[in-house]
Design a protein around this motif. Structure first.
Motif, PDB file in Angstrom:
ATOM      1  N   THR A 115      18.394   4.005  -7.313  1.00 35.68           N
ATOM      2  CA  THR A 115      17.784   2.825  -7.918  1.00 35.68           C
ATOM      3  C   THR A 115      16.948   2.128  -6.843  1.00 35.68           C
ATOM      4  O   THR A 115      17.393   1.945  -5.719  1.00 35.68           O
ATOM      5  N   THR A 116      15.741   1.767  -7.220  1.00 38.28           N
ATOM      6  CA  THR A 116      14.823   1.128  -6.281  1.00 38.28           C
ATOM      7  C   THR A 116      13.904   0.175  -7.040  1.00 38.28           C
ATOM      8  O   THR A 116      13.707   0.337  -8.257  1.00 38.28           O
ATOM      9  N   PRO A 117      13.331  -0.823  -6.386  1.00 41.65           N
ATOM     10  CA  PRO A 117      12.395  -1.727  -7.075  1.00 41.65           C
ATOM     11  C   PRO A 117      11.135  -0.978  -7.541  1.00 41.65           C
ATOM     12  O   PRO A 117      10.648  -0.074  -6.849  1.00 41.65           O
ATOM     13  N   LEU A 118      10.652  -1.344  -8.709  1.00 38.63           N
ATOM     14  CA  LEU A 118       9.457  -0.709  -9.261  1.00 38.63           C
ATOM     15  C   LEU A 118       8.248  -0.917  -8.345  1.00 38.63           C
ATOM     16  O   LEU A 118       7.397  -0.029  -8.214  1.00 38.63           O
ATOM     17  N   ALA A 119       8.176  -2.053  -7.668  1.00 40.63           N
ATOM     18  CA  ALA A 119       7.068  -2.320  -6.736  1.00 40.63           C
ATOM     19  C   ALA A 119       7.026  -1.257  -5.644  1.00 40.63           C
ATOM     20  O   ALA A 119       5.944  -0.785  -5.269  1.00 40.63           O
ATOM     21  N   PHE A 120       8.185  -0.849  -5.132  1.00 41.11           N
ATOM     22  CA  PHE A 120       8.235   0.194  -4.101  1.00 41.11           C
ATOM     23  C   PHE A 120       7.700   1.517  -4.652  1.00 41.11           C
ATOM     24  O   PHE A 120       6.941   2.213  -3.979  1.00 41.11           O
ATOM     25  N   VAL A 121       8.081   1.847  -5.885  1.00 44.40           N
ATOM     26  CA  VAL A 121       7.617   3.092  -6.506  1.00 44.40           C
ATOM     27  C   VAL A 121       6.096   3.053  -6.672  1.00 44.40           C
ATOM     28  O   VAL A 121       5.399   4.030  -6.388  1.00 44.40           O
ATOM     29  N   ILE A 122       5.577   1.902  -7.090  1.00 42.19           N
ATOM     30  CA  ILE A 122       4.128   1.765  -7.279  1.00 42.19           C
ATOM     31  C   ILE A 122       3.399   1.934  -5.953  1.00 42.19           C
ATOM     32  O   ILE A 122       2.407   2.668  -5.859  1.00 42.19           O
ATOM     33  N   PHE A 123       3.879   1.261  -4.900  1.00 35.71           N
ATOM     34  CA  PHE A 123       3.254   1.401  -3.582  1.00 35.71           C
ATOM     35  C   PHE A 123       3.341   2.836  -3.074  1.00 35.71           C
ATOM     36  O   PHE A 123       2.379   3.374  -2.526  1.00 35.71           O
ATOM     37  N   LEU A 124       4.499   3.475  -3.262  1.00 38.52           N
ATOM     38  CA  LEU A 124       4.684   4.848  -2.803  1.00 38.52           C
ATOM     39  C   LEU A 124       3.702   5.794  -3.495  1.00 38.52           C
ATOM     40  O   LEU A 124       3.051   6.623  -2.844  1.00 38.52           O
ATOM     41  N   VAL A 125       3.564   5.646  -4.804  1.00 41.54           N
ATOM     42  CA  VAL A 125       2.629   6.502  -5.549  1.00 41.54           C
ATOM     43  C   VAL A 125       1.184   6.226  -5.108  1.00 41.54           C
ATOM     44  O   VAL A 125       0.387   7.163  -4.952  1.00 41.54           O
ATOM     45  N   ALA A 126       0.832   4.968  -4.865  1.00 43.35           N
ATOM     46  CA  ALA A 126      -0.528   4.632  -4.417  1.00 43.35           C
ATOM     47  C   ALA A 126      -0.812   5.244  -3.048  1.00 43.35           C
ATOM     48  O   ALA A 126      -1.901   5.806  -2.823  1.00 43.35           O
ATOM     49  N   VAL A 127       0.150   5.179  -2.139  1.00 42.34           N
ATOM     50  CA  VAL A 127      -0.041   5.746  -0.791  1.00 42.34           C
ATOM     51  C   VAL A 127      -0.152   7.267  -0.865  1.00 42.34           C
ATOM     52  O   VAL A 127      -1.037   7.874  -0.237  1.00 42.34           O
ATOM     53  N   ILE A 128       0.721   7.901  -1.639  1.00 48.07           N
ATOM     54  CA  ILE A 128       0.662   9.358  -1.790  1.00 48.07           C
ATOM     55  C   ILE A 128      -0.667   9.781  -2.408  1.00 48.07           C
ATOM     56  O   ILE A 128      -1.277  10.765  -1.982  1.00 48.07           O
ATOM     57  N   SER A 129      -1.139   9.022  -3.393  1.00 43.56           N
ATOM     58  CA  SER A 129      -2.433   9.333  -4.021  1.00 43.56           C
ATOM     59  C   SER A 129      -3.585   9.212  -3.024  1.00 43.56           C
ATOM     60  O   SER A 129      -4.501  10.048  -3.003  1.00 43.56           O
ATOM     61  N   ALA A 130      -3.571   8.165  -2.200  1.00 39.11           N
ATOM     62  CA  ALA A 130      -4.631   7.972  -1.203  1.00 39.11           C
ATOM     63  C   ALA A 130      -4.623   9.102  -0.181  1.00 39.11           C
ATOM     64  O   ALA A 130      -5.690   9.627   0.189  1.00 39.11           O
ATOM     65  N   ILE A 131      -3.433   9.510   0.260  1.00 39.64           N
ATOM     66  CA  ILE A 131      -3.338  10.608   1.227  1.00 39.64           C
ATOM     67  C   ILE A 131      -3.826  11.907   0.608  1.00 39.64           C
ATOM     68  O   ILE A 131      -4.593  12.649   1.231  1.00 39.64           O
ATOM     69  N   ALA A 132      -3.422  12.180  -0.634  1.00 41.56           N
ATOM     70  CA  ALA A 132      -3.868  13.402  -1.316  1.00 41.56           C
ATOM     71  C   ALA A 132      -5.386  13.403  -1.496  1.00 41.56           C
ATOM     72  O   ALA A 132      -6.054  14.423  -1.284  1.00 41.56           O
ATOM     73  N   ASP A 133      -5.955  12.246  -1.854  1.00 41.75           N
ATOM     74  CA  ASP A 133      -7.403  12.138  -2.015  1.00 41.75           C
ATOM     75  C   ASP A 133      -8.128  12.443  -0.710  1.00 41.75           C
ATOM     76  O   ASP A 133      -9.124  13.171  -0.693  1.00 41.75           O
ATOM     77  N   GLU A 134      -7.634  11.908   0.392  1.00 35.92           N
ATOM     78  CA  GLU A 134      -8.247  12.168   1.695  1.00 35.92           C
ATOM     79  C   GLU A 134      -8.137  13.638   2.083  1.00 35.92           C
ATOM     80  O   GLU A 134      -9.079  14.221   2.619  1.00 35.92           O
ATOM     81  N   LEU A 135      -6.984  14.253   1.825  1.00 37.34           N
ATOM     82  CA  LEU A 135      -6.813  15.666   2.170  1.00 37.34           C
ATOM     83  C   LEU A 135      -7.750  16.549   1.355  1.00 37.34           C
ATOM     84  O   LEU A 135      -8.390  17.463   1.891  1.00 37.34           O
ATOM     85  N   PHE A 136      -7.847  16.288   0.044  1.00 35.18           N
ATOM     86  CA  PHE A 136      -8.759  17.081  -0.785  1.00 35.18           C
ATOM     87  C   PHE A 136     -10.207  16.855  -0.382  1.00 35.18           C
ATOM     88  O   PHE A 136     -11.022  17.773  -0.376  1.00 35.18           O
TER      89      PHE A 136
END
Length: 115
Positions: free
Chosen positions: A66-87
């Motif tokens: 169980t974790t705060p939804l805000a943390f999940v949102i930030f985590l997904v945003a960071v992972i998306s930004a990293i994936a975008d940069e790698l591609f």
């Protein structure tokens, strides 16, 4: 004869020289469109995350927590930004390689044509 070419230089010497580097871009004091859009989207993600602070249960394979939804949102945003940069990095490398291969082919064709 070309105006930029010294009279004593022959074609082989000029062809063997590496191409001149393009001039470095001069800072204009302007913010790029990409940076502006990224900042706007970042602000939207922050506002969305702050407004959604409820705890959520996350399950992945055998794990569950169980974790705060805000943390999940930030985590997904960071992972998306990293994936975008790698591609983007992979895409830019491919484009540069294709461009250099085309330039090499053009140079080799010009060499064989001059023989």
């Amino acid at each position: 004869m070309d105006e930029n070419q010294e009279p004593s230089e022959d074609r082989a010497e000029v062809a063997d020289r590496p191409p001149a580097a393009p001039p470095a871009p001069q800072p204009r004091g302007e913010m790029s469109w990409g940076l502006g859009i990224a900042l706007l989207l970042g602000l939207i993600v922050v506002v969305f995350a702050v407004q959604n602070t409820d705890s959520v249960q996350i399950s992945f394979l055998a794990w569950s927590w169980t974790t705060p939804l805000a943390f999940v949102i930030f985590l997904v945003a960071v992972i998306s930004a990293i994936a975008d940069e790698l591609f983007g990095l992979v895409s830019r490398r491919r484009r540069r390689r294709r461009k250099s291969e085309k330039e090499e082919l053009k140079r080799l064709r010009a060499e064989t044509r001059d023989r």
